[in-house]
Design a protein around this motif. Structure first.
Motif, PDB file in Angstrom:
ATOM      1  N   TYR A 125      42.171  83.563 -31.830  1.00  0.00           N
ATOM      2  CA  TYR A 125      41.766  82.245 -32.297  1.00  0.00           C
ATOM      3  C   TYR A 125      41.315  82.281 -33.750  1.00  0.00           C
ATOM      4  N   ALA A 126      40.541  83.306 -34.128  1.00  0.00           N
ATOM      5  CA  ALA A 126      40.026  83.379 -35.500  1.00  0.00           C
ATOM      6  C   ALA A 126      41.170  83.455 -36.508  1.00  0.00           C
ATOM      7  N   ILE A 127      42.206  84.214 -36.178  1.00  0.00           N
ATOM      8  CA  ILE A 127      43.357  84.331 -37.074  1.00  0.00           C
ATOM      9  C   ILE A 127      44.106  83.003 -37.147  1.00  0.00           C
ATOM     10  N   ALA A 128      44.300  82.352 -35.980  1.00  0.00           N
ATOM     11  CA  ALA A 128      45.015  81.064 -35.957  1.00  0.00           C
ATOM     12  C   ALA A 128      44.263  80.013 -36.766  1.00  0.00           C
ATOM     13  N   LEU A 129      42.926  79.982 -36.634  1.00  0.00           N
ATOM     14  CA  LEU A 129      42.131  79.021 -37.388  1.00  0.00           C
ATOM     15  C   LEU A 129      42.229  79.301 -38.885  1.00  0.00           C
ATOM     16  N   SER A 130      42.193  80.572 -39.254  1.00  0.00           N
ATOM     17  CA  SER A 130      42.302  80.942 -40.668  1.00  0.00           C
ATOM     18  C   SER A 130      43.658  80.524 -41.237  1.00  0.00           C
ATOM     19  N   GLU A 131      44.712  80.695 -40.437  1.00  0.00           N
ATOM     20  CA  GLU A 131      46.042  80.289 -40.902  1.00  0.00           C
ATOM     21  C   GLU A 131      46.125  78.780 -41.104  1.00  0.00           C
ATOM     22  N   GLU A 132      45.542  78.017 -40.176  1.00  0.00           N
ATOM     23  CA  GLU A 132      45.557  76.552 -40.322  1.00  0.00           C
ATOM     24  C   GLU A 132      44.803  76.142 -41.593  1.00  0.00           C
ATOM     25  N   ALA A 133      43.682  76.803 -41.863  1.00  0.00           N
ATOM     26  CA  ALA A 133      42.925  76.493 -43.082  1.00  0.00           C
ATOM     27  C   ALA A 133      43.746  76.828 -44.323  1.00  0.00           C
ATOM     28  N   HIS A 134      44.454  77.953 -44.276  1.00  0.00           N
ATOM     29  CA  HIS A 134      45.300  78.364 -45.399  1.00  0.00           C
ATOM     30  C   HIS A 134      46.383  77.317 -45.660  1.00  0.00           C
ATOM     31  N   TRP A 135      47.032  76.855 -44.568  1.00  0.00           N
ATOM     32  CA  TRP A 135      48.098  75.857 -44.727  1.00  0.00           C
ATOM     33  C   TRP A 135      47.551  74.526 -45.227  1.00  0.00           C
ATOM     34  N   ALA A 136      46.335  74.173 -44.777  1.00  0.00           N
ATOM     35  CA  ALA A 136      45.727  72.920 -45.230  1.00  0.00           C
ATOM     36  C   ALA A 136      45.521  72.935 -46.743  1.00  0.00           C
ATOM     37  N   LEU A 137      45.043  74.076 -47.271  1.00  0.00           N
ATOM     38  CA  LEU A 137      44.837  74.183 -48.716  1.00  0.00           C
ATOM     39  C   LEU A 137      46.162  74.200 -49.466  1.00  0.00           C
ATOM     40  N   GLU A 138      47.144  74.907 -48.929  1.00  0.00           N
ATOM     41  CA  GLU A 138      48.462  74.948 -49.577  1.00  0.00           C
ATOM     42  C   GLU A 138      49.122  73.575 -49.573  1.00  0.00           C
ATOM     43  N   HIS A 139      48.940  72.827 -48.459  1.00  0.00           N
ATOM     44  CA  HIS A 139      49.539  71.501 -48.361  1.00  0.00           C
ATOM     45  C   HIS A 139      49.024  70.582 -49.474  1.00  0.00           C
ATOM     46  N   SER A 140      47.762  70.786 -49.864  1.00  0.00           N
ATOM     47  CA  SER A 140      47.190  69.987 -50.957  1.00  0.00           C
ATOM     48  C   SER A 140      47.381  70.652 -52.309  1.00  0.00           C
ATOM     49  N   GLU A 141      48.226  71.701 -52.337  1.00  0.00           N
ATOM     50  CA  GLU A 141      48.592  72.413 -53.558  1.00  0.00           C
ATOM     51  C   GLU A 141      47.406  73.083 -54.241  1.00  0.00           C
ATOM     52  N   TYR A 142      46.466  73.580 -53.409  1.00  0.00           N
ATOM     53  CA  TYR A 142      45.436  74.471 -53.928  1.00  0.00           C
ATOM     54  C   TYR A 142      45.993  75.881 -53.812  1.00  0.00           C
ATOM     55  N   HIS A 143      46.617  76.377 -54.850  1.00  0.00           N
ATOM     56  CA  HIS A 143      47.306  77.659 -54.807  1.00  0.00           C
ATOM     57  C   HIS A 143      46.325  78.810 -55.100  1.00  0.00           C
ATOM     58  N   ASP A 144      46.864  80.055 -55.083  1.00  0.00           N
ATOM     59  CA  ASP A 144      46.040  81.246 -55.301  1.00  0.00           C
ATOM     60  C   ASP A 144      44.821  81.239 -54.385  1.00  0.00           C
ATOM     61  N   ILE A 145      45.098  80.973 -53.112  1.00  0.00           N
ATOM     62  CA  ILE A 145      44.013  80.783 -52.147  1.00  0.00           C
ATOM     63  C   ILE A 145      43.293  82.081 -51.843  1.00  0.00           C
ATOM     64  N   ARG A 146      44.046  83.183 -51.773  1.00  0.00           N
ATOM     65  CA  ARG A 146      43.525  84.483 -51.368  1.00  0.00           C
ATOM     66  C   ARG A 146      42.921  84.366 -49.968  1.00  0.00           C
TER      67      ARG A 146
END
Length: 581
Positions: A125-146
Motif C-alpha cells: 500500500y505504501a508504494i502504491a500511495l507513493s506512486e499515486e502521489a508521484h503521478w499527481a505531481l507529474e500530471h500538474s507538471e511539477y517535474h524533478d519530483i525525486r
C-alpha cells in the motif's frame, strides 16, 4: 552481494534492510523480492541489479527538496486535478454508488481500496500511495519530483483527501456529523456521459466466454479443462446466489456482497453431490458448526469472475473501467514459495511402510508414481503422460524418460521438454519389467487402464486419492506429491553438480536464451551422473522388486449412491409394494 541473497526451498530471494532514517518515508523496514529463479548464478546477477536500484532509491530519498519547494496550495491543486482525471472519477463513482449496507461495512478501508485499484498485483500500500502521489505531481507538471519530503507530503494529503471524501459520503447517506472537516476542495461528482449500461443478462455470455478461454483468445494461453470447469462453476454459483443480473448492473458493491456469501458457504460445497448454492448456504446458516469456505477458495472464485469480466471488456460489452471484482481483500492468501516442505525421512517411512502402500499391486500407480517422482524429480502429470512404447527409450546406451510435446498435451515450459535417465534404483527394483509388461499389453500410457483422462488430466484422480492417503497417515499439510520434486532438487543442490546440469534434469529455465542452448547440449552421460547423485533420506531396499506378472489394476468406476428408503409395512408386518397403507 551474498549478504542480500536468500534461498528458500528451491528459489532465491533478495532481502535488504531499509536504513532507519528512511523507513518512515518509504513505509517499510526492508525490501524483500523474489528473484524468480532457482539458478544461483542468475540469482546473483538479478540481486546485483536490485542492489544498484535500491542504492539509487535510498539516495533519492535522502535528497532534500528545498531546491524546488512546493506550497500546500500547490499540493492541493495537484491532488484536485489528479482526482478529476477519468480513472479516478470512475474509482470515486464506486463510493457514490455503494449501497448503505456496503458503505457501512467497508467505509473504513475504502480509501486504501481506492488506491490499490490502480496498483500492480501484490504491491504494498505504501508504494502504491507513493506512486499515486508521484503521478499527481507529474500530471500538474511539477517535474524533478525525486522522492523526498515533497512526495511524502503529497501522499499524506492524497490519503487525507480520500478519507474525507468517504466520510462526506457517509454523512450524505446516514445524516451523521462529518468525522472530519474538509479543508480541500471536494472532487466534482462524476456524471457519466457514455452509452447506457448493457442490460444483457450474464448467462447469455457464458458459452462464448468458455469457448474463447479454452481456445486462448487475445493471444492468451488456452486454459485447461480443469481450470475452465472451475471458472464455469464459479459463474454459475454467482448467478445462483445473486441472480442472473444484467452485466451493466454488476457493481463493486454487488461483488462485495457475493464475497460475503461465498465465505458463508460450507467448505464441502462443490465436492461431490452437494445441493444447489442457495440450499447449501441455508444449510450453513442453520448449522454454525459446519466448516466454511476458506479465504483462498473465495479468492479463487473471484479469479473466475475476473476472467469473464476481462473477456466482456475485450469483447466491448462493457467499458474498460468496469472491474467490479478487482480491489477486494483476501487476507492471508498471499502465495509463498516456502509453502511446501520436502519429504522428511519420517514421512517417507510413514508412506512406504503404510498398509495401503504395501497392499497395493506392484503394477499400480500408487506403487510406482511416488518412487519415480522421488528418483527423477518429474512432475505428476509428466509421469502419467509417459507412453511405454514411445517415451521410455534408450539414448547413448542409457535408458531414459522422454518428456516431449505430443497431441493434446505439452510440458509446462520450454525447458520442460527434456531427457531424464532412469535411476538405477528403479531399474534394480523392477521398473523396466513393469514397462515391458505394459508394452506387451499395448497400454497407451504408463498406468493405463488404471488412470484415465479426466478434465484434460490423467493425474487428477490419483492426486485426490494420494492427498487423502497422506493426510490419513499424518503427513503434514505442507507436504504434497509435488514435494517429491522438491526433495530431489534439495539433495542435488547439496552436491558439487552445476546448477545448469540440475536444471536440465528438472526442466527449469537455465538463465536466458544462451543458457537454454547450453542445457540442450548436455550429454546423456552427464544427465545420468546428475540423476544417480540422488539418494533418498530413507533407504528403500526393504520394498523388494516388482513382480512381472501382476496385472494392472482396473480403472475405478464411480458408483452413484442410491437413496435408501425404509419399507412400508401393513398392519400384519408385511411389506407393501407399490402402494401406501
Amino acid at each position: 552481494m551474498s549478504n542480500f541473497l536468500r534461498r528458500e526451498a528451491d528459489s532465491f530471494f533478495f532481502r535488504r534492510r531499509v536504513p532507519a532514517s528512511l523507513q518512515a518515508r518509504l513505509g517499510q523496514s526492508e525490501i524483500y523480492r523474489s528473484l524468480k529463479t532457482t539458478v544461483r548464478r542468475t540469482a546473483r546477477a538479478r540481486a546485483a541489479q536490485l542492489f544498484i536500484g535500491t542504492e539509487k532509491l535510498f539516495g533519492m530519498l535522502e535528497i532534500e527538496d528545498d531546491e524546488f519547494p512546493l506550497t500546500d496550495d500547490d499540493i492541493r491543486v495537484a491532488i484536485r486535478m489528479w482526482l478529476d482525471t477519468p480513472p479516478w472519477k470512475n474509482r470515486l463513482r464506486i463510493v457514490d454508488e455503494m449501497s448503505p449496507g456496503g458503505l457501512r461495512a467497508y467505509h473504513e478501508t475504502l480509501p486504501e481500496t481506492l488506491v490499490m485499484m490502480g496498483a500492480e498485483e501484490n504491491a504494498r500500500y505504501a508504494i502504491a500511495l507513493s506512486e499515486e502521489a508521484h503521478w499527481a505531481l507529474e500530471h500538474s507538471e511539477y517535474h524533478d519530483i525525486r522522492s523526498g519530503e515533497r512526495l511524502r507530503r503529497t501522499a499524506a494529503a492524497l490519503q487525507d483527501q480520500l478519507r474525507k471524501y468517504v466520510d462526506r459520503r457517509m454523512d450524505d447517506v446516514f445524516g451523521q456529523e462529518p468525522t472530519a472537516t474538509a479543508t480541500l476542495q471536494p472532487v466534482a461528482a462524476f456524471a457519466p456521459s457514455g452509452p447506457p449500461a448493457n442490460m444483457t443478462k450474464l448467462s447469455t455470455f457464458i458459452k462464448a466466454w468458455q469457448q474463447d478461454i479454452i481456445a486462448g483468445y487475445n493471444h492468451n494461453r488456452a486454459l485447461g479443462d480443469e481450470t475452465t470447469d472451475q471458472y464455469l462453476k464459479t459463474v454459475e454459483m454467482f448467478v445462483a446466489l445473486m441472480g442472473d443480473l444484467p452485466i451493466g448492473k454488476v457493481t463493486f458493491d454487488t461483488a462485495a456482497e457475493f464475497r460475503e456469501l461465498v465465505l458463508q458457504m460450507p467448505a464441502a460445497h462443490g465436492k461431490g453431490g452437494t445441493a444447489s448454492p442457495k440450499k447449501e448456504l441455508a444449510r450453513a446458516k442453520a448449522d454454525q458448526k459446519l466448516p466454511r469456505v476458506s479465504m483462498k477458495t473465495a479468492k479463487r472464485h473471484f479469479s473466475g469472475m475476473n476472467s469473464i469480466w476481462k473477456w466482456l471488456v475485450y469483447k466491448k460489452h462493457i467499458p474498460t473501467t468496469a472491474q467490479p471484482f478487482s480491489g477486494h481483500s483476501f487476507p492471508g492468501t498471499k502465495s509463498s514459495k516456502t509453502a511446501r516442505d520436502d519429504w522428511s525421512r519420517e514421512d517417507l517411512q510413514r508412506l512406504f511402510t503404510a498398509r495401503e502402500y504395501r497392499d497395493a499391486s506392484d503394477s499400480s500407480a500408487l506403487h510406482w508414481l511416488p518412487l519415480i517422482s522421488l528418483h527423477s524429480g518429474m512432475r505428476l502429470e509428466e509421469i502419467c503422460r509417459l507412453r511405454p512404447a514411445i517415451d521410455i527409450l534408450v539414448k547413448d546406451g542409457v535408458t531414459c524418460f522422454n518428456i516431449a510435446k505430443r497431441d493434446g498435451w505439452d510440458p509446462k515450459t520450454e525447458a520442460g521438454t527434456r531427457i531424464i535417465p532412469v535411476h538405477s534404483w528403479l531399474t534394480r527394483h523392477g521398473f523396466m519389467n513393469f514397462v515391458t509388461q505394459q508394452r506387451a499389453r499395448g497400454a497407451e500410457h504408463l498406468f493405463s487402464p488404471e488412470l484415465t483422462l479426466h478434465k484434460g488430466k490423467i493425474s487428477s484422480g490419483f492426486s485426490r486419492e494420494f492427498s487423502k492417503l497422506k493426510i490419513d497417515l499424518g503427513v503434514g499439510s505442507k507436504t504434497a506429491f509435488h514435494s517429491f520434486r522438491h526433495s530431489f532438487r534439495t539433495v542435488l543442490a547439496s552436491t558439487d553438480l552445476k546448477d545448469a546440469h540440475i536444471d536440465a534434469v528438472m526442466g527449469h529455465e537455465g538463465g536466458g536464451g544462451q543458457g537454454r542452448v547450453y542445457i540442450k547440449g548436455i550429454t546423456t552421460a552427464k544427465l545420468r551422473e546428475v540423476v544417480e547423485a540422488f539418494q533418498p533420506s530413507l533407504e528403500l531396499d526393504f520394498l523388494g522388486g516388482a513382480s512381472v506378472n501382476a496385472p494392472p489394476p482396473p480403472p475405478k468406476v464411480t458408483v452413484k449412491k442410491r437413496k435408501l428408503t425404509p419399507p412400508v409395512l401393513d398392519a400384519n408386518g408385511k411389506v407393501v409394494r407399490g402402494r401406501k397403507v
